[in-house]
Design an enzyme around this catalytic site. Structure first.
Site, short mmCIF file in Angstrom:
data_model
loop_
_atom_site.label_atom_id
_atom_site.label_comp_id
_atom_site.label_asym_id
_atom_site.label_seq_id
_atom_site.Cartn_x
_atom_site.Cartn_y
_atom_site.Cartn_z
N ARG A 89 -3.83 6.54 -3.77
CA ARG A 89 -2.21 6.27 -3.44
C ARG A 89 -1.63 7.33 -3.89
O ARG A 89 -0.20 7.63 -3.71
CB ARG A 89 -1.73 5.09 -4.11
N ARG A 128 3.96 -13.66 2.70
CA ARG A 128 2.58 -13.88 1.93
C ARG A 128 2.63 -14.55 0.48
O ARG A 128 1.77 -15.20 0.18
CB ARG A 128 2.07 -12.32 1.72
N ARG A 134 1.06 -15.19 -4.26
CA ARG A 134 1.19 -13.89 -5.05
C ARG A 134 2.37 -13.74 -5.93
O ARG A 134 3.43 -13.53 -5.34
CB ARG A 134 0.92 -12.85 -3.94
N ARG A 145 7.86 -1.64 -5.69
CA ARG A 145 6.62 -1.30 -4.99
C ARG A 145 7.13 -0.27 -3.75
O ARG A 145 6.29 0.76 -3.74
CB ARG A 145 5.62 -2.33 -4.61
#
Length: 190
Positions: A89, A128, A134, A145
């Site tokens: 990343r 999601r 989550r 993020r």
């Protein structure tokens, strides 16, 4: 089979497309997200450290991730190729991965970049969160993020370009279309 690095913003489909590629080509799959979630679920020391970073929308320290990846990579069958899903990343992570693979006589193979608009990404991640429960998929954390992705991860695409392994696929509203384009690129480079 070559190794593949699957690359894109949170919610771009890295896990989904990785699963499809693994099924078609019988490759190994290292999902840093799954590895870390497993550590967190098992309450390991690494898991507790990782949870602190993840809950704040931050990245896990490089040394920690490379050690985990090397151990996981070494446990997989040789010669099948491996998909790296969610790593690297940052440029230092990419350089460390390149070095770790070279030490084993392997290379990164190809990078598959998934480009998806942020409005679509936000909707996917919030959905999601509902489906999978989550905790790291809430609007505030998702925005953090995205900011981390744009500042630390997105510049890595140019590094892959310089390495000559970048392959970019832009979302056109169809998973099947994306898959056919990705499979065609893999076939060209096998």
């Amino acid at each position: 089979m070559k190794n593949i690095i699957i690359f894109g913003a949170p919610g771009s489909g890295k896990g989904t497309y990785s699963d499809e590629i693994v099924a078609k080509y019988n490759m190994g799959h290292i999902s840093t997200g799954d590895v870390l979630r497993g550590e967190i679920k098992n309450g390991t020391e690494l898991g507790n450290i990782a949870k602190g970073y993840i809950d704040n929308g931050q990245l896990i320290p490089d040394e920690l991730m490379i050690d985990i990846l090397a151990k996981t990579y070494d446990a997989l069958p040789k010669g099948q190729g491996v998909i790296f899903d969610g790593f690297p990343r940052t440029i230092p992570q990419a350089e460390a991965l390149k070095k770790m693979l070279a030490e084993r006589g392997d290379d990164m193979g190809m990078m598959i970049e998934l480009v998806v608009g942020e409005d679509v990404l936000m909707a996917r991640l919030l959905n999601r969160a509902k489906e999978q429960g989550r905790a790291d998929d809430n609007e505030e954390t998702i925005k953090k993020r995205f900011a981390v992705y744009h500042s630390q991860t997105a510049p890595l695409a140019e590094w892959f370009e310089k390495e000559g392994i970048r392959n970019t696929f832009t979302w056109k509203g169809s998973k099947e279309l994306m898959l056919s384009e990705i499979f065609a690129a893999i076939e060209e480079q096998k």
